[in-house]
Write a protein that holds these residues in place. Structure first.
Motif, PDB file in Angstrom:
ATOM      1  N   ARG A  47       0.284  -1.121   0.270  1.00 22.64           N
ATOM      2  CA  ARG A  47      -0.011  -0.100   0.359  1.00 22.64           C
ATOM      3  C   ARG A  47       0.634   1.036   0.312  1.00 22.64           C
ATOM      4  O   ARG A  47       2.168   1.612   0.529  1.00 22.64           O
ATOM      5  N   ALA A  48       0.670   2.017  -0.938  1.00 18.66           N
ATOM      6  CA  ALA A  48       1.762   3.180  -1.152  1.00 18.66           C
ATOM      7  C   ALA A  48       0.615   4.583  -0.884  1.00 18.66           C
ATOM      8  O   ALA A  48      -0.168   4.663  -1.782  1.00 18.66           O
ATOM      9  N   THR A  68      -0.716  -0.963  -4.831  1.00 12.59           N
ATOM     10  CA  THR A  68      -2.305   0.161  -4.470  1.00 12.59           C
ATOM     11  C   THR A  68      -1.753   1.313  -3.635  1.00 12.59           C
ATOM     12  O   THR A  68      -1.276   1.668  -3.195  1.00 12.59           O
ATOM     13  N   ALA A  69      -1.905   2.297  -4.229  1.00 20.24           N
ATOM     14  CA  ALA A  69      -1.964   3.623  -4.088  1.00 20.24           C
ATOM     15  C   ALA A  69      -2.947   4.689  -3.670  1.00 20.24           C
ATOM     16  O   ALA A  69      -3.910   4.807  -4.755  1.00 20.24           O
ATOM     17  N   LEU A  70      -2.864   5.749  -2.958  1.00 23.86           N
ATOM     18  CA  LEU A  70      -3.857   6.334  -2.832  1.00 23.86           C
ATOM     19  C   LEU A  70      -2.603   7.757  -3.074  1.00 23.86           C
ATOM     20  O   LEU A  70      -1.542   8.362  -2.500  1.00 23.86           O
ATOM     21  N   VAL A 115       5.588   5.458   1.601  1.00 25.36           N
ATOM     22  CA  VAL A 115       4.778   6.885   1.765  1.00 25.36           C
ATOM     23  C   VAL A 115       5.863   7.916   0.724  1.00 25.36           C
ATOM     24  O   VAL A 115       7.294   7.980   1.315  1.00 25.36           O
ATOM     25  N   VAL A 116       5.459   8.287  -0.752  1.00 26.82           N
ATOM     26  CA  VAL A 116       6.524   9.061  -1.301  1.00 26.82           C
ATOM     27  C   VAL A 116       5.751  10.778  -1.215  1.00 26.82           C
ATOM     28  O   VAL A 116       4.718  11.404  -0.824  1.00 26.82           O
ATOM     29  N   MET A 117       7.389  11.965  -0.848  1.00 23.87           N
ATOM     30  CA  MET A 117       6.598  13.014  -1.309  1.00 23.87           C
ATOM     31  C   MET A 117       8.083  13.494  -2.287  1.00 23.87           C
ATOM     32  O   MET A 117       8.918  13.427  -2.125  1.00 23.87           O
ATOM     33  N   PHE A 118       7.013  13.932  -3.234  1.00 24.38           N
ATOM     34  CA  PHE A 118       8.095  14.858  -4.315  1.00 24.38           C
ATOM     35  C   PHE A 118       7.648  16.559  -4.423  1.00 24.38           C
ATOM     36  O   PHE A 118       6.733  16.546  -4.905  1.00 24.38           O
TER      37      PHE A 118
END
Length: 212
Positions: A47-48, A68-70, A115-118
């Protein structure tokens, strides 16, 4: 800051981003960020969460890799474009979209394997709590990944925001992380940018951390 003032600021920024994303084409490439592809290689899909997802190019690519991404962003116009792209790429069933201001958004604590922040750039009193919440959303065994224009890019690199108040370093990001995360990588990275005058080098900061 009063709730009314916060709401007014949210709506103002949403309108600004909606205007930008209302362009006919995609503001950014529809391909994933190069650092995302490199840094999550070998991770088992789960889950992303993609914060400040914009037109959701990274979340869509993650879905194509089995995640599976939000995708969360302040701009409903940007996310709507992402929904259409997800449908065109046949991964809409693997994606969720949520319009929200990251200053008030509360992700599920330890709820995401990635968890990604770009390129999230805002004033630091707003940014640090967002990074803390984002890192707290990493599940056991999960990964946190942040990439942004480095503070040194202002004088030594190409492009990016020209306001030093919204630029930062990997070391500052590490200081805002959940203390239970183990930092695997933190520092400046070069990013080649093709221009009419040739290849220029932008300097980004990259932080990757893991929860045991």
């Amino acid at each position: 800051m009063t709730p009314d003032t916060t709401t007014e600021r949210t709506e103002k920024e949403r309108a600004e981003w909606n205007t930008r994303y209302a362009e006919k084409g995609f503001v950014w490439s529809v391909e994933p960020n190069r650092f995302l592809v490199k840094e999550i290689a070998g991770l088992t899909p789960g889950r992303a969460l993609d914060l400040a997802a914009g037109e959701a190019r990274n979340a869509i690519w993650l879905a194509e890799q089995g995640w599976t991404a939000l995708a969360v962003d302040i701009s409903d116009v940007g996310l709507d474009k992402g929904k259409k792209l997800a449908e065109a790429r046949h991964v809409a069933d693997k994606l969720g979209f949520e319009t929200s201001d990251l200053r008030t958004y509360q992700p599920d604590r330890q709820g995401f394997d990635l968890v990604v922040m770009f390129y999230v750039h805002m004033l630091k009193p707003d940014l640090w709590p967002i990074i803390t919440k984002a890192s707290q959303a990493v599940a056991p065994g999960g990964t946190f990944l942040l990439v942004a224009h480095d503070a040194t890019n202002l004088t030594k690199g190409y492009g990016g925001p020209q306001n030093p108040d919204v630029l930062y370093t990997a070391e500052e990001v590490v200081g805002a992380l959940d203390k239970d995360l183990t930092v695997e990588k933190a520092g400046p990275v070069d990013r080649p940018v093709e221009t009419d005058a040739g290849t220029r080098i932008a300097i980004d900061c990259l932080v990757r951390a893991k929860r045991a």
